[in-house]
Design an enzyme around this catalytic site. Structure first.
Site, PDB file in Angstrom:
ATOM      1  N   LYS A  12     -13.075   5.599 -28.888  1.00 51.79           N
ATOM      2  CA  LYS A  12     -12.733   6.643 -27.902  1.00 51.79           C
ATOM      3  C   LYS A  12     -13.097   8.001 -28.487  1.00 51.79           C
ATOM      4  CE  LYS A  12      -9.719   8.872 -28.889  1.00 51.79           C
ATOM      5  NZ  LYS A  12      -8.644   9.664 -29.505  1.00 51.79           N
ATOM      6  N   PRO A 106     -14.105   2.747 -38.308  1.00 56.44           N
ATOM      7  CA  PRO A 106     -13.275   3.282 -39.394  1.00 56.44           C
ATOM      8  C   PRO A 106     -11.831   3.487 -38.940  1.00 56.44           C
ATOM      9  CG  PRO A 106     -14.970   4.869 -38.730  1.00 56.44           C
ATOM     10  CD  PRO A 106     -15.249   3.611 -37.989  1.00 56.44           C
ATOM     11  N   VAL A 107     -10.917   3.268 -39.876  1.00 55.23           N
ATOM     12  CA  VAL A 107      -9.479   3.295 -39.569  1.00 55.23           C
ATOM     13  C   VAL A 107      -8.946   4.722 -39.713  1.00 55.23           C
ATOM     14  CG1 VAL A 107      -7.266   2.396 -40.395  1.00 55.23           C
ATOM     15  CG2 VAL A 107      -9.275   0.911 -40.355  1.00 55.23           C
ATOM     16  N   GLY A 110      -9.689   9.162 -35.744  1.00 54.58           N
ATOM     17  CA  GLY A 110      -9.822  10.037 -34.570  1.00 54.58           C
ATOM     18  C   GLY A 110     -10.624   9.454 -33.431  1.00 54.58           C
ATOM     19  N   GLY A 112      -9.675   6.407 -32.131  1.00 53.54           N
ATOM     20  CA  GLY A 112      -8.770   5.502 -31.435  1.00 53.54           C
ATOM     21  C   GLY A 112      -8.979   4.029 -31.731  1.00 53.54           C
ATOM     22  N   GLY A 114      -7.414   1.815 -33.643  1.00 54.76           N
ATOM     23  CA  GLY A 114      -6.172   1.039 -33.535  1.00 54.76           C
ATOM     24  C   GLY A 114      -5.683   0.990 -32.089  1.00 54.76           C
ATOM     25  N   SER A 115      -5.831   2.086 -31.384  1.00 53.53           N
ATOM     26  CA  SER A 115      -5.398   2.142 -29.978  1.00 53.53           C
ATOM     27  C   SER A 115      -6.272   1.238 -29.118  1.00 53.53           C
ATOM     28  CB  SER A 115      -5.498   3.570 -29.439  1.00 53.53           C
ATOM     29  OG  SER A 115      -4.793   4.451 -30.277  1.00 53.53           O
ATOM     30  N   ALA A 116      -7.583   1.256 -29.379  1.00 62.37           N
ATOM     31  CA  ALA A 116      -8.497   0.389 -28.629  1.00 62.37           C
ATOM     32  C   ALA A 116      -8.173  -1.077 -28.907  1.00 62.37           C
ATOM     33  CB  ALA A 116      -9.949   0.705 -29.007  1.00 62.37           C
ATOM     34  N   ASP A 148      -2.651   7.084 -27.380  1.00 54.87           N
ATOM     35  CA  ASP A 148      -4.043   6.871 -26.979  1.00 54.87           C
ATOM     36  C   ASP A 148      -4.281   5.479 -26.399  1.00 54.87           C
ATOM     37  OD1 ASP A 148      -5.222   9.282 -27.456  1.00 54.87           O
ATOM     38  OD2 ASP A 148      -5.904   8.785 -29.487  1.00 54.87           O
TER      39      ASP A 148
HETATM   40  O1  C5P Z   1       1.327   7.850 -30.468  1.00 51.92           O
HETATM   41  P1  C5P Z   1       0.718   7.721 -31.824  1.00 51.92           P
HETATM   42  O2  C5P Z   1       1.400   6.685 -32.661  1.00 51.92           O
HETATM   43  O3  C5P Z   1      -0.755   7.555 -31.804  1.00 51.92           O
HETATM   44  O4  C5P Z   1       0.972   9.112 -32.526  1.00 51.92           O
HETATM   45  C1  C5P Z   1       1.062   9.279 -33.906  1.00 51.92           C
HETATM   46  C2  C5P Z   1       1.728  10.620 -34.198  1.00 51.92           C
HETATM   47  O5  C5P Z   1       0.844  11.677 -33.812  1.00 51.92           O
HETATM   48  C3  C5P Z   1       3.004  10.875 -33.450  1.00 51.92           C
HETATM   49  O6  C5P Z   1       4.106  10.360 -34.123  1.00 51.92           O
HETATM   50  C4  C5P Z   1       3.034  12.389 -33.390  1.00 51.92           C
HETATM   51  O7  C5P Z   1       3.473  12.918 -34.637  1.00 51.92           O
HETATM   52  C5  C5P Z   1       1.586  12.753 -33.244  1.00 51.92           C
HETATM   53  N1  C5P Z   1       1.186  12.914 -31.830  1.00 51.92           N
HETATM   54  C6  C5P Z   1       1.634  14.027 -31.129  1.00 51.92           C
HETATM   55  N2  C5P Z   1       1.277  14.176 -29.814  1.00 51.92           N
HETATM   56  C7  C5P Z   1       0.480  13.284 -29.219  1.00 51.92           C
HETATM   57  C8  C5P Z   1      -0.002  12.152 -29.923  1.00 51.92           C
HETATM   58  C9  C5P Z   1       0.379  12.007 -31.233  1.00 51.92           C
HETATM   59  O8  C5P Z   1       2.363  14.860 -31.660  1.00 51.92           O
HETATM   60  N3  C5P Z   1       0.131  13.470 -27.943  1.00 51.92           N
END
Ligand code: C5P
Length: 299
Positions: A12, A106-107, A110, A112, A114-116, A148
């Site tokens: 992403k 790559p992990v 930025g 996504g 893990g999200s994908a 994400d």
């Molecule tokens: O949701 P995810 O686990 O990907 O987010 C990781 C961290 O990134 C969250 O705990 C938060 O600190 C930060 N984050 C945020 N606002 C977002 C997405 C992520 O502050 N919209």
């Protein structure tokens, strides 16, 4: 579902990312257009000959080393657990699943990955267990796995807002070439949000369509990735990556994606992006070039 099911989990890319506010729980409100690149992890899932709705995960691939499949923090495992919880007591009668994740992205970078993977797991496991979740319920579960994850469910160009759970169509956009470059350093998303200085940016008015890459670049040039400066402070090599991309022949636009460190560049065609690879490559950098992912087209 009988044979092995394969799902591609595409990278992403945030064409821009404005931080528009902050929720009481600390999560940030965002406005972004996300697109998907041809680059992808691949998730394979097979129904096992045992019941209990457990998902057994093995991980391999270029970036699989050191990732542990039975780690409950793995988003694929967590996606299956979330669906099992949604089913409730009846889940005991559902088959367990054997999954292999081929990690080619790559992990913590930025794009996504893990999200994908989590979204691919939701799609596959729902199919395996014949679940028909209402869309709102699915988005809820996806958001609970990560901000994400919702946008990665459909893998189409999307305007995302809220913390990532409000999804609308992106402007219609031209096909173009893309290059992704990661300098080999993992970057922690919370750390970048914490390191970010400055206030909030408004969500821009976007046109309904970008007819040409020039139109798209003209709009993107007036917007930002509000996390780029903080990420460059934490990981200065990102600046080097951006300079290398901007100096590459045929590069029309370059920016960091998400919370970094991966940066992307746009080219007129995938072939132009391929041709620029040698000019950008450095030892230890992951470089990918190709197409934007168009659902139903190239994987
Ligand atoms: O949701 P995810 O686990 O990907 O987010 C990781 C961290 O990134 C969250 O705990 C938060 O600190 C930060 N984050 C945020 N606002 C977002 C997405 C992520 O502050 N919209």
């Amino acid at each position: 579902m009988t044979a092995t099911q394969r799902e591609s989990a595409h990278a992403k890319i945030n064409l821009y990312l404005h931080v528009t506010g902050r929720r009481a729980d600390g999560y940030h409100l965002l406005d972004s257009v996300a697109v998907f690149a041809g680059a992808a992890d691949v998730l394979e899932v097979e129904i096992a000959a045992r019941q209990g709705a457990a998902l057994d995960l093995r991980i391999d691939g270029m970036f699989g080393a050191g990732l542990v499949g039975d780690d409950t923090t793995n988003l694929v495992v967590r996606a299956a657990s979330a669906l099992r919880a949604w089913v409730g007591a009846d889940a005991a009668a559902l088959p367990s699943l054997d999954a292999v994740l081929h990690k080619e992205l790559p992990v913590a970078s930025g794009i996504g990955g893990g999200s994908a993977d989590a979204a691919a797991a939701l799609r596959t496991v729902m199919r395996a267990w014949n679940l028909n979740l209402p869309r709102a319920e699915l988005i809820n579960i996806a958001t609970g796995l990560g901000a994400d994850v919702p946008v990665c469910l459909d893998q189409v160009p999307t305007r995302m807002s809220g913390i990532g759970e409000i999804l609308r169509p992106a402007p219609v956009m031209p096909q173009c070439g893309m290059m992704l470059v990661n300098c080999g350093m993992s970057v922690s998303t919370p750390a970048i949000f914490r390191a970010r200085k400055g206030g909030f940016s408004p969500a821009p008015d976007l046109p309904a369509r970008w007819d040409t890459l020039s139109d798209m670049v003209a709009t993107l040039s007036g917007l930002n990735n509000d996390l780029e400066e903080a990420a460059c402070e934490v990981c200065p090599t990102i600046r080097e990556v951006l300079s290398a991309l901007r100096a590459a022949p045929g590069c029309r636009f370059a920016r960091m994606s998400g919370s970094g460190a991966t940066c992307f560049a746009l080219f007129d065609t995938p072939e132009a992006a391929d041709l620029a690879q040698d000019a950008v490559a450095r030892p230890g950098w992951w470089v990918w070039s190709g197409d934007l992912y168009r659902k139903g087209c190239a994987a």
